[in-house]
Design a protein around this motif. Structure first.
Motif, mmCIF file in Angstrom:
data_model
loop_
_atom_site.group_PDB
_atom_site.id
_atom_site.type_symbol
_atom_site.label_atom_id
_atom_site.label_comp_id
_atom_site.label_asym_id
_atom_site.label_seq_id
_atom_site.Cartn_x
_atom_site.Cartn_y
_atom_site.Cartn_z
ATOM 1 N N GLY A 37 -13.162 6.998 -14.146
ATOM 2 C CA GLY A 37 -12.121 7.997 -14.442
ATOM 3 C C GLY A 37 -11.754 8.788 -13.196
ATOM 4 O O GLY A 37 -11.850 10.012 -13.182
ATOM 5 N N GLU A 60 -10.151 3.473 -13.350
ATOM 6 C CA GLU A 60 -9.238 4.417 -14.006
ATOM 7 C C GLU A 60 -8.336 3.613 -14.929
ATOM 8 O O GLU A 60 -7.822 2.567 -14.547
ATOM 9 N N VAL A 62 -5.444 4.797 -16.465
ATOM 10 C CA VAL A 62 -4.038 5.207 -16.529
ATOM 11 C C VAL A 62 -3.320 4.814 -15.229
ATOM 12 O O VAL A 62 -3.657 5.315 -14.149
ATOM 13 N N ASP A 87 -9.947 0.307 -18.965
ATOM 14 C CA ASP A 87 -10.887 1.168 -19.670
ATOM 15 C C ASP A 87 -12.304 0.742 -19.299
ATOM 16 O O ASP A 87 -12.615 -0.470 -19.317
ATOM 17 N N PHE A 88 -13.158 1.694 -19.002
ATOM 18 C CA PHE A 88 -14.506 1.330 -18.555
ATOM 19 C C PHE A 88 -15.256 0.512 -19.603
ATOM 20 O O PHE A 88 -16.095 -0.315 -19.253
ATOM 21 N N ASN A 106 -16.584 12.557 -13.296
ATOM 22 C CA ASN A 106 -16.048 13.864 -12.932
ATOM 23 C C ASN A 106 -15.007 14.325 -13.936
ATOM 24 O O ASN A 106 -13.960 13.706 -14.083
ATOM 25 N N PHE A 107 -15.340 15.397 -14.645
ATOM 26 C CA PHE A 107 -14.393 16.034 -15.567
ATOM 27 C C PHE A 107 -13.849 15.019 -16.585
ATOM 28 O O PHE A 107 -12.649 14.928 -16.832
ATOM 29 N N ASP A 109 -12.901 13.206 -20.004
ATOM 30 C CA ASP A 109 -12.218 13.754 -21.178
ATOM 31 C C ASP A 109 -13.268 14.174 -22.214
ATOM 32 O O ASP A 109 -14.158 13.393 -22.550
ATOM 33 N N THR A 182 -12.871 17.613 -6.987
ATOM 34 C CA THR A 182 -11.840 16.755 -7.571
ATOM 35 C C THR A 182 -10.588 17.603 -7.804
ATOM 36 O O THR A 182 -10.613 18.829 -7.668
ATOM 37 N N TYR A 184 -9.165 18.227 -10.723
ATOM 38 C CA TYR A 184 -9.416 19.126 -11.849
ATOM 39 C C TYR A 184 -10.321 20.282 -11.426
ATOM 40 O O TYR A 184 -10.124 21.425 -11.817
HETATM 41 C C1 SAM Z 1 -9.711 14.866 -17.136
HETATM 42 S S1 SAM Z 1 -9.289 13.578 -16.062
HETATM 43 C C2 SAM Z 1 -10.244 13.936 -14.589
HETATM 44 C C3 SAM Z 1 -9.732 13.188 -13.377
HETATM 45 C C4 SAM Z 1 -10.584 13.346 -12.112
HETATM 46 N N1 SAM Z 1 -11.897 12.748 -12.282
HETATM 47 C C5 SAM Z 1 -10.703 14.785 -11.722
HETATM 48 O O1 SAM Z 1 -11.791 15.358 -11.896
HETATM 49 O O2 SAM Z 1 -9.735 15.349 -11.210
HETATM 50 C C6 SAM Z 1 -10.200 12.219 -16.751
HETATM 51 C C7 SAM Z 1 -9.726 10.891 -16.205
HETATM 52 O O3 SAM Z 1 -10.590 9.878 -16.680
HETATM 53 C C8 SAM Z 1 -9.831 8.778 -17.126
HETATM 54 N N2 SAM Z 1 -10.623 8.100 -18.156
HETATM 55 C C9 SAM Z 1 -11.072 8.661 -19.306
HETATM 56 N N3 SAM Z 1 -11.764 7.771 -20.025
HETATM 57 C C10 SAM Z 1 -11.750 6.605 -19.318
HETATM 58 C C11 SAM Z 1 -12.285 5.303 -19.550
HETATM 59 N N4 SAM Z 1 -12.963 5.020 -20.669
HETATM 60 N N5 SAM Z 1 -12.103 4.355 -18.615
HETATM 61 C C12 SAM Z 1 -11.403 4.640 -17.473
HETATM 62 N N6 SAM Z 1 -10.855 5.856 -17.208
HETATM 63 C C13 SAM Z 1 -11.033 6.822 -18.121
HETATM 64 C C14 SAM Z 1 -8.548 9.411 -17.665
HETATM 65 O O4 SAM Z 1 -7.482 8.496 -17.703
HETATM 66 C C15 SAM Z 1 -8.323 10.536 -16.656
HETATM 67 O O5 SAM Z 1 -7.558 10.125 -15.543
#
Ligand code: SAM
Length: 204
Positions: A37, A60, A62, A87-88, A106-107, A109, A182, A184
């Motif tokens: 992510g 990532e 998205v 998706d992981f 990191n941060f 969801d 990061t 966020y």
């Molecule tokens: C809240 S953002 C934080 C982004 C970055 N790590 C930061 O701290 O600035 C969470 C990121 O994790 C990605 N993400 C969440 N679940 C994921 C998964 N299962 N596989 C890949 N990416 C994921 C989301 O698309 C998003 O870009």
């Protein structure tokens, strides 16, 4: 809410195509650190710049945000950072056993509703995958501003057999040295929100 697709998204991704990891080929020799992510990639790009001897892999799902992370790496000419879009949950089975020294979350969801707990990146099924991918003694570094997610994660790591040698509820006050922020984290820090961090280690 649906996010607007960035202008020329596919063209921009194609320009960075050399930075996509080929998970069918053997990973490069040497230490491997993975971020799950990576968002817009500030953290992982900075890690790759500071530690050229480490191979970094950023996952990532998205496209709209991974493109920004990849453009940063391309513009900086980084050779030790590759990306996986997906998706992981789908990417993890493609990664070899006992290969990585470190995984960064990191941060992530928070998925606050109980019904969605399985989607949290610190849910037990994800921890099992991290355990498989990590070497004996490997580490997970998890940062969040979200206290309920952090408390949930302290439990899941312990329940899944990880040791927790380093836990702080206010990273910036207690362990600021060497911390790489990061996107966020920068935002939350400006708002004065404390950042929690744990380091979890795996014994095999
Ligand atoms: C809240 S953002 C934080 C982004 C970055 N790590 C930061 O701290 O600035 C969470 C990121 O994790 C990605 N993400 C969440 N679940 C994921 C998964 N299962 N596989 C890949 N990416 C994921 C989301 O698309 C998003 O870009």
């Amino acid at each position: 809410m649906r996010m607007r697709t960035r202008n020329n998204l596919e063209g921009r991704l194609a320009e960075c195509a050399a930075l996509f990891a080929d998970l069918e080929a053997p990973l490069p020799e040497g230490p491997l650190h993975i971020e799950v992510g990576c968002g817009k990639g500030r953290f992982i790009n900075e890690c790759a710049r500071l530690f050229p001897e480490v191979n970094f892999l950023a996952v990532e799902r998205v496209s709209n945000v991974i493109v920004l992370a990849m453009e940063k790496a391309r513009d900086a000419g980084l050779k030790n950072l590759k990306f996986v879009r997906g998706d992981f949950a789908a990417v993890a089975p493609l990664l070899p056993d006992s290969r990585a020294e470190r995984i960064y979350l990191n941060f992530s969801d928070p998925w606050p509703k109980k019904d969605n707990a399985k989607r949290r990146l610190t849910y037990g099924s994800f921890l099992e995958q991290y355990k498989r991918i990590l070497k004996n003694g490997g580490e997970i570094w998890f940062k969040t501003d979200n206290r309920p997610l952090f408390d949930f994660s302290l439990e899941t790591f312990a329940e899944n057999g990880f040791e927790l040698p380093d836990v702080t509820f206010d990273l910036h006050a207690e362990r600021p040295e060497g911390n790489i922020m990061t996107e966020y984290e920068q935002r939350f820090a400006q708002m004065g929100i404390p950042i929690c961090r744990l380091v979890a280690t795996v014994k095999k």
